[in-house]
Motif scaffolding. Structure first.
Motif, PDB file in Angstrom:
ATOM      1  N   LEU A 336       3.883 -11.229  14.797  1.00 46.24           N
ATOM      2  CA  LEU A 336       3.977 -10.754  13.419  1.00 46.24           C
ATOM      3  C   LEU A 336       2.699 -10.015  13.025  1.00 46.24           C
ATOM      4  O   LEU A 336       2.748  -8.990  12.328  1.00 46.24           O
ATOM      5  N   THR A 337       1.555 -10.522  13.491  1.00 47.20           N
ATOM      6  CA  THR A 337       0.284  -9.840  13.229  1.00 47.20           C
ATOM      7  C   THR A 337       0.281  -8.447  13.846  1.00 47.20           C
ATOM      8  O   THR A 337      -0.120  -7.471  13.205  1.00 47.20           O
ATOM      9  N   ALA A 338       0.743  -8.355  15.104  1.00 43.84           N
ATOM     10  CA  ALA A 338       0.798  -7.054  15.776  1.00 43.84           C
ATOM     11  C   ALA A 338       1.738  -6.099  15.049  1.00 43.84           C
ATOM     12  O   ALA A 338       1.460  -4.890  14.943  1.00 43.84           O
ATOM     13  N   TRP A 339       2.855  -6.634  14.544  1.00 38.40           N
ATOM     14  CA  TRP A 339       3.784  -5.783  13.800  1.00 38.40           C
ATOM     15  C   TRP A 339       3.127  -5.215  12.559  1.00 38.40           C
ATOM     16  O   TRP A 339       3.272  -4.015  12.260  1.00 38.40           O
ATOM     17  N   PHE A 340       2.403  -6.033  11.821  1.00 41.00           N
ATOM     18  CA  PHE A 340       1.739  -5.556  10.608  1.00 41.00           C
ATOM     19  C   PHE A 340       0.733  -4.454  10.939  1.00 41.00           C
ATOM     20  O   PHE A 340       0.607  -3.471  10.194  1.00 41.00           O
ATOM     21  N   VAL A 341       0.001  -4.601  12.037  1.00 43.04           N
ATOM     22  CA  VAL A 341      -0.975  -3.579  12.413  1.00 43.04           C
ATOM     23  C   VAL A 341      -0.273  -2.257  12.706  1.00 43.04           C
ATOM     24  O   VAL A 341      -0.655  -1.199  12.176  1.00 43.04           O
ATOM     25  N   LEU A 342       0.773  -2.279  13.548  1.00 45.53           N
ATOM     26  CA  LEU A 342       1.481  -1.061  13.910  1.00 45.53           C
ATOM     27  C   LEU A 342       2.185  -0.449  12.700  1.00 45.53           C
ATOM     28  O   LEU A 342       2.143   0.767  12.480  1.00 45.53           O
ATOM     29  N   MET A 343       2.837  -1.280  11.900  1.00 48.31           N
ATOM     30  CA  MET A 343       3.538  -0.794  10.718  1.00 48.31           C
ATOM     31  C   MET A 343       2.562  -0.128   9.746  1.00 48.31           C
ATOM     32  O   MET A 343       2.848   0.950   9.187  1.00 48.31           O
ATOM     33  N   THR A 344       1.397  -0.730   9.534  1.00 51.57           N
ATOM     34  CA  THR A 344       0.449  -0.186   8.569  1.00 51.57           C
ATOM     35  C   THR A 344      -0.173   1.106   9.056  1.00 51.57           C
ATOM     36  O   THR A 344      -0.457   2.006   8.255  1.00 51.57           O
ATOM     37  N   LEU A 345      -0.402   1.233  10.353  1.00 55.17           N
ATOM     38  CA  LEU A 345      -0.893   2.506  10.884  1.00 55.17           C
ATOM     39  C   LEU A 345       0.095   3.624  10.564  1.00 55.17           C
ATOM     40  O   LEU A 345      -0.300   4.743  10.214  1.00 55.17           O
ATOM     41  N   GLY A 346       1.391   3.329  10.686  1.00 53.68           N
ATOM     42  CA  GLY A 346       2.386   4.313  10.292  1.00 53.68           C
ATOM     43  C   GLY A 346       2.356   4.581   8.799  1.00 53.68           C
ATOM     44  O   GLY A 346       2.492   5.743   8.356  1.00 53.68           O
ATOM     45  N   GLU A 347       2.157   3.553   8.023  1.00 54.76           N
ATOM     46  CA  GLU A 347       2.087   3.700   6.560  1.00 54.76           C
ATOM     47  C   GLU A 347       0.992   4.675   6.154  1.00 54.76           C
ATOM     48  O   GLU A 347       1.169   5.475   5.222  1.00 54.76           O
ATOM     49  N   LEU A 348      -0.168   4.633   6.845  1.00 58.34           N
ATOM     50  CA  LEU A 348      -1.295   5.491   6.490  1.00 58.34           C
ATOM     51  C   LEU A 348      -1.002   6.967   6.706  1.00 58.34           C
ATOM     52  O   LEU A 348      -1.672   7.830   6.139  1.00 58.34           O
ATOM     53  N   TYR A 349      -0.003   7.264   7.523  1.00 62.08           N
ATOM     54  CA  TYR A 349       0.379   8.644   7.759  1.00 62.08           C
ATOM     55  C   TYR A 349       1.412   9.152   6.758  1.00 62.08           C
ATOM     56  O   TYR A 349       1.718  10.348   6.760  1.00 62.08           O
TER      57      TYR A 349
END
Length: 439
Positions: A336-349
């Protein structure tokens, strides 16, 4: 509007002091909003005994109206109240709503009160950013990213404080803490008002006829509406963070770190903001290096990449959830932690880039209204997210996340296609709207 004259030369992150005041004000507003959001689904399902499908719809409807009311709030601020009065009235109304959440009989009126106050507060605050910079100031390009970092500090600490109070001492303590955060937001805004852009007199704006929108301005507004329609699809996936993702962190994730301690379920919602203000400086530095080499990625292509990244993150989560259910175990909290990291990187774009695009493309005199159109996409997006959330119970969790990933992938495809279309317009006309996107 002329940029505000700064009474001192000090700045933060190389920007005018007014930007610091605006994002500190929004930081505490985000503290109140995300503090309440971290508790909302749990409060409905665990305290009020509302069924999951109904709770998802209520959550989606509330979040939708949080984005709907700024459409009218922005118009009211532009035409009558002015931005400063709108921020003060809206902030005070939101604070009242948060304190009302401490009373169970006032649950629905409290949600409505917060949404109404947010309508005045949100577009009127963000729309003041452009007035801090002179025409052509290169710092304005990164202003919205810096602002996005500041506001996410509040979103980061909110689940840690409000969530911990709610889980340990009672949900009402968490809601009360959110109300205190909203009051802090108002205090900061009032105390730092001298650093903000000067307010246009509303009496002059009412008496003087508004300059009609020309063809180019109308085309810009139409283009913004088209982007907003695609963002609706994207938000159907993104807005699951406080809804079904929160439910999965409670029922599908092994949160034990040691034999005697497990991670509180509300804490995971802080990861989104933690990644935002740690990764944003790295992204800005990368984009700056590429720009010096003459490589400028179109805004819409950045947004398409962000949506595709979020889609991929949901597909990963779908595989993890399916494997866990097939083996009768809970997924490790690291997934779940890894998902939040990947999801948020996409959010920043996509989210800060989109907000900046709407702010820069707004026709003169319609900046708050244009920002409101951006937030209006969140209205239908959250309604879609709430409707998609009703699939959580009937579908296996793995398949549910795959469906959500497909929704984000559709948004990425549409954004990329629109970006290609704008590239063709730029080549054909060599002016107009596409040229503004490369400023």
């Amino acid at each position: 509007m002329a940029p505000v004259e700064q009474p001192c030369e000090r700045n933060w992150f190389g920007h005018p002091p007014g930007l610091t005041i605006l994002f500190l004000t929004e930081m505490w507003e985000m503290f109140s909003f995300f503090g309440m959001r971290a508790l909302l689904v749990y409060y409905m399902t665990k305290r009020l005994d509302i069924h999951q499908e109904s709770a998802s719809l209520i959550y989606g409807a509330y979040a939708a109206f949080v984005y709907f009311t700024p459409v009218f709030g922005g118009i009211v601020a532009d035409r009558w109240l002015g931005k400063r009065k709108a921020v003060l009235i809206g902030g005070a109304t939101m604070a009242l709503g948060h304190f009302m959440m401490a009373s169970e009989p006032l649950f629905y009126p409290a949600l409505a009160t917060i949404a109404l106050g947010n309508g005045l507060f949100l577009p009127s605050l963000a729309s003041q950013i452009e007035g801090l910079y002179r025409e052509g100031d290169p710092r304005s390009k990164s202003a919205y990213n810096v602002y996005y970092v500041g506001v996410n500090i509040g979103a980061f600490i909110a689940p840690l404080i409000c969530g911990s109070l709610g889980e340990a001492y009672g949900w009402h303590w968490g809601f009360a803490a959110a109300g205190i955060g909203m009051l802090a937001s108002l205090v900061i805004y009032v105390s730092g008002s001298r650093y903000l852009p000067p307010e246009t007199m509303r009496t002059d704006a009412v008496q003087a006829p508004r300059v009609p929108l020309d063809h180019a301005a109308l085309r810009r507004l139409a283009f913004l509406i088209g982007i907003a329609a695609i963002v609706v699809v994207f938000r159907g996936a993104y807005e699951q963070v406080g809804n079904t993702i929160a439910l999965w962190s409670d029922e599908g994730v092994d949160r034990h770190v040691t034999a005697g301690w497990s991670i509180p379920m509300t804490w995971f919602q802080s990861l989104d903001s933690l990644v935002v203000f740690t990764a944003t400086p790295l992204l800005l530095a990368r984009w700056s290096r590429l720009a010096k080499r003459g490589i400028e990625t179109p805004w819409l292509h950045k947004m398409a990449f962000g949506a595709a990244t979020i889609g991929a993150s949901y597909l990963l989560l779908g595989a993890v959830a399916a494997w866990s259910q097939a083996h009768g175990v809970r997924a490790h909290w690291a997934w779940l932690t890894a998902w939040f990291v990947l999801m948020t990187l996409g959010e920043l774009y996509i989210l800060p880039v989109g907000l900046g695009l709407f702010g820069r493309m707004a026709p003169e005199g319609f900046r708050a209204t244009s920002i409101a159109i951006w937030f209006f996409a969140g209205f239908f997006g959250n309604l879609l997210a709430g409707a998609l959330g009703t699939l959580w119970s009937p579908l296996p969790h793995g398949w549910f996340f795959v469906v959500i990933g497909g929704v984000a992938g559709l948004a990425a495809t549409l954004l990329f296609a629109l970006g290609m279309r704008m590239g063709q317009v730029e080549k054909r006309e060599n002016a107009g709207l596409a040229a503004m996107l490369s400023r």
